[in-house]
Design a protein around this motif. Structure first.
Motif, PDB file in Angstrom:
ATOM      1  N   GLN A 196      23.138  -8.857 123.001  1.00 53.73           N
ATOM      2  CA  GLN A 196      24.490  -8.977 122.446  1.00 53.73           C
ATOM      3  C   GLN A 196      25.348  -9.575 123.181  1.00 53.73           C
ATOM      4  O   GLN A 196      26.758 -10.064 122.798  1.00 53.73           O
TER       5      GLN A 196
ATOM      6  N   ASP B  73      17.733  -7.804 114.916  1.00 55.97           N
ATOM      7  CA  ASP B  73      18.436  -8.561 113.969  1.00 55.97           C
ATOM      8  C   ASP B  73      17.892  -8.704 112.768  1.00 55.97           C
ATOM      9  O   ASP B  73      16.580  -8.158 112.638  1.00 55.97           O
TER      10      ASP B  73
ATOM     11  N   THR C 226      16.055  -6.996 122.571  1.00 56.57           N
ATOM     12  CA  THR C 226      17.013  -6.435 121.701  1.00 56.57           C
ATOM     13  C   THR C 226      17.111  -5.144 122.084  1.00 56.57           C
ATOM     14  O   THR C 226      16.678  -4.410 123.151  1.00 56.57           O
TER      15      THR C 226
ATOM     16  N   TRP D 151      24.071  -7.737 113.092  1.00 54.64           N
ATOM     17  CA  TRP D 151      23.803  -8.616 114.111  1.00 54.64           C
ATOM     18  C   TRP D 151      24.019 -10.030 114.042  1.00 54.64           C
ATOM     19  O   TRP D 151      24.555 -10.527 114.790  1.00 54.64           O
TER      20      TRP D 151
ATOM     21  N   TYR E 296      27.509 -10.631 113.587  1.00 55.45           N
ATOM     22  CA  TYR E 296      28.302 -10.408 114.794  1.00 55.45           C
ATOM     23  C   TYR E 296      28.182 -11.799 115.885  1.00 55.45           C
ATOM     24  O   TYR E 296      29.156 -12.176 116.360  1.00 55.45           O
TER      25      TYR E 296
ATOM     26  N   SER F 234      20.473  -0.594 112.841  1.00 55.68           N
ATOM     27  CA  SER F 234      20.539  -1.736 113.895  1.00 55.68           C
ATOM     28  C   SER F 234      21.634  -1.933 114.925  1.00 55.68           C
ATOM     29  O   SER F 234      21.798  -2.130 116.079  1.00 55.68           O
ATOM     30  N   VAL F 235      22.642  -0.642 114.670  1.00 55.88           N
ATOM     31  CA  VAL F 235      23.896  -0.448 115.481  1.00 55.88           C
ATOM     32  C   VAL F 235      23.901   1.068 115.752  1.00 55.88           C
ATOM     33  O   VAL F 235      25.208   1.518 116.305  1.00 55.88           O
TER      34      VAL F 235
END
Length: 279
Positions: A127, A215, A209, A54, A57, A14-15
């Motif tokens: 984000q 997420d 996204t 996420w 975050y 995801s990152v």
């Protein structure tokens, strides 16, 4: 493929990508392609857990920034000057009076217009833009909580401070603000829990996204669609959020003990978790 290999391939999916942080360039590697067949429990736990990065975050940054905005809003709403009081009242009214889901869509429409005009194109990303909405939303709810606590600060504490010659900013910093936090903390803990739960709404908002790296709900929905069985990925997602909630309760409980450390045992305020069922 073994479970350990799955974790190595997908834990940071995801990152994953290239980053440049203050001139320091680095890359997070992960498997780009999602599994297509033969879905295993390990894959579902790993990818949904990856998406939780996420959610954490969004929740952590929204709480950190929203906390200071909420404190300023609470002070503004309690001010005598209408120039400070009215904007604070309207800010709280607008963000508490409208659904968070609608706020996401409205904000995305506004940010998209700004992007088309050449201003702040980064706000249309999840984000950044979704984070702004969460910050303002939690600031409004927390600001109302802090305002109620600010009005509940015992007058005796203020009079005692004045008797010792503590006035102005020094009195607010040393007496009023700590007492406000102590009184508001149990309710603020519930707001923090709800905020982390509300981060799942980012998946349904208009914010796209980043490179299909969404997420936790993004991955849970992916597995539910592919397997036609929602009774595995969604309970896994719920389990992750239960663990996250327990972490929030534990951390905020420690802060609550710190805020009440000077009080006798019978006067200490205990946390009572009362999650909001609807916003």
């Amino acid at each position: 493929m073994s479970c350990w290999q799955t974790i190595q391939d997908y834990a940071l999916r995801s990152v994953s990508g290239d980053y440049n942080l203050l001139g320091w360039e680095f890359t997070i590697h992960a498997e780009r392609l999602l599994p297509k067949t033969d879905f295993t429990l390990c894959q579902q736990f790993t990818l949904i857990g990856s998406g939780m990065i996420w959610n954490v975050y969004f929740g952590v940054l929204a709480l950190l920034v929203g906390f200071f905005i909420a404190s300023a809003v609470a002070v503004g709403k309690s001010a005598r000057s209408a120039w400070l009081r009215k904007p604070s009242e309207w800010f709280i009214f607008v963000f508490r009076g409208s659904p968070l889901f609608i706020q996401f869509f409205f904000a995305y429409a506004v940010f998209l217009k700004l992007k088309q005009a050449g201003y702040m194109p980064w706000l249309t990303s999840a984000q950044a833009g979704a984070l702004v909405v969460l910050v303002l939303n939690t600031a409004a709810y927390s600001g109302e909580i802090f305002f109620g606590a600010l009005k509940s600060v015992p007058k005796g504490d203020i009079e005692a401070a004045q008797a010792y010659g503590i006035t102005g900013w020094s009195r607010f910093r040393r007496i009023t603000w700590p007492t406000m936090l102590r009184l508001a903390w149990p309710a603020y803990t519930n707001e923090a829990i709800f905020l982390f739960h509300a981060t799942t709404l980012v998946f349904f908002s208009g914010f796209p996204t980043w490179r299909q790296q969404g997420d936790a709900l993004y991955y849970a929905s992916y597995f539910a669609d592919k397997t036609f069985n929602p009774f595995v990925p969604y309970p896994i997602l719920a389990g992750y959020f239960i663990l996250l909630t327990l972490c929030v309760i534990g951390l905020y409980g420690l802060i609550n003990k710190r805020l009440n450390r000077h009080l006798p045992v019978e006067r200490k305020r205990k946390l009572r978790i009362r999650p909001n069922l609807i916003r």
